[in-house]
Design a protein around this motif. Sequence first.
Motif, PDB file in Angstrom:
ATOM      1  N   UNK A 184       0.714  -1.193   0.030  1.00 26.13           N
ATOM      2  CA  UNK A 184       0.031  -0.024  -0.057  1.00 26.13           C
ATOM      3  C   UNK A 184       0.982   1.258  -0.070  1.00 26.13           C
ATOM      4  N   UNK A 185       0.471   2.170  -0.750  1.00 24.55           N
ATOM      5  CA  UNK A 185       1.188   3.686  -1.064  1.00 24.55           C
ATOM      6  C   UNK A 185       0.494   4.513  -0.040  1.00 24.55           C
ATOM      7  N   UNK A 186       1.302   5.419   0.725  1.00 23.86           N
ATOM      8  CA  UNK A 186       0.564   6.503   1.450  1.00 23.86           C
ATOM      9  C   UNK A 186       1.345   7.764   1.108  1.00 23.86           C
ATOM     10  N   UNK A 187       0.650   8.799   1.203  1.00 22.20           N
ATOM     11  CA  UNK A 187       1.316  10.141   1.638  1.00 22.20           C
ATOM     12  C   UNK A 187       2.178  10.089   2.972  1.00 22.20           C
ATOM     13  N   UNK A 188       3.395  10.833   2.931  1.00 23.47           N
ATOM     14  CA  UNK A 188       3.879  10.586   4.291  1.00 23.47           C
ATOM     15  C   UNK A 188       3.211  10.858   5.520  1.00 23.47           C
TER      16      UNK A 188
END
Length: 417
Positions: free
Chosen positions: A311-315
């Motif tokens: 999963x890719x998320x904003x920092x």
Amino acid sequence: MNSSVLIESFAEFAKFKNIDRPTMMRILEDVFRTMIRKKWGTDENFDIILNVEKGDLEIWRNREIVDDNSEDIWDHDKIALSEAQKIEPDFEVGEEVSEEIQLEDFGRRAVLTARQTLIQRIKDMEKELLFQKYKDLVGEIISGEVYQVWNREVLLLDQEENELLIPKGEQIPKDRYRKGDVVRAVVQRVEIVNGNPKIILSRTSPAFLERLFENEVPEIYDGLIAIKKIVREPGERAKVAVESFDDRIDPVGACVGMKGSRIHSIVRELENENIDVINYTDNLELYIQRALSPAKITSMKIDHENGRVSVFLKPDQVSLAIGKGGQNIKLASKLVDMEIDVFRESEVYEEDISLEEFTDEIEDWVIAELRRIGLDTAKSVLAVSKEDLLRRTELEEETIESVLSILREELEEEDNQ
């Protein structure tokens, strides 16, 4: 000891132990028949008549009269004519003799043994009834009063003063017990140890949380809402996936209640355990997004074959996804039955460097291990914390520190050029 005293004392003891009359009668007859077999070798030709209320006992020995010279004279169900006529002078060959046997005929030792046997049979019956009672209650919530607190377990007593145990591993870490406290827990299992039933309760089991929801949410009890799965870090955090079978009912809202009224009592019972109620869906991607709440996912890649999802998320969302002590991501992984890997979404990709460029400084097998978890560039590795790398790879801490140092130096040099 005469028969009436023996039977009355046994009947009183049996009633105290809540043994029903048919069972009591069966035990009494079994014990007396055992006495008969010990004395005469068989009980086939004996009748036992019992009246528990009056304390009456009659034992009758039935035999057929044969001639004194008959070959059958030694059979257990035969009696010589001369012996029969001592009982009744006008008896004849072929008739049946019923001779009453007195309890005293067995001897004092046999009667005392019978008394002890009766008491032991009742105790064994009581253990069996207790075992069956709690075996049928496995998975159900019961209450008990704290009687004694030890380091490794807590002893409770139920309303009938039966002993119940909550081992340390089945206690919520924040639980504090004092003698006299009333504690609720779910029956986890029932065992027989050294002939005695051992009843184990649990407050950490997902079944305990499920029963609490059933008690507080009528829609779950009525079958309008189903609990699909529960995962817990007892006393800290839990995730509960629920599904509604009625389109008019919001399963999450029904479980939480007006202003949290329903879930608050559950949270208090679980020592302020933080409970996330999630709307179950067959859409795996949406289910994963909900499981990682409150974090907001930008994108994800699902590897069905290996049971992993990236999963890719904003920092600013990464810490929310991971949660305190990694609890959120750990529970989310258990809820969806997949290993979830979290990545920070990088906004600048032009200046990134492939790991293949570092083969002269980083060994091939280390690069292969990083690529295995989806990290193939310098920035993608640096976007993951050292703790996550330790958890997700087979690399040693020293190796990870060396890799991170090499990658940082290279990127710094690139920035300075």
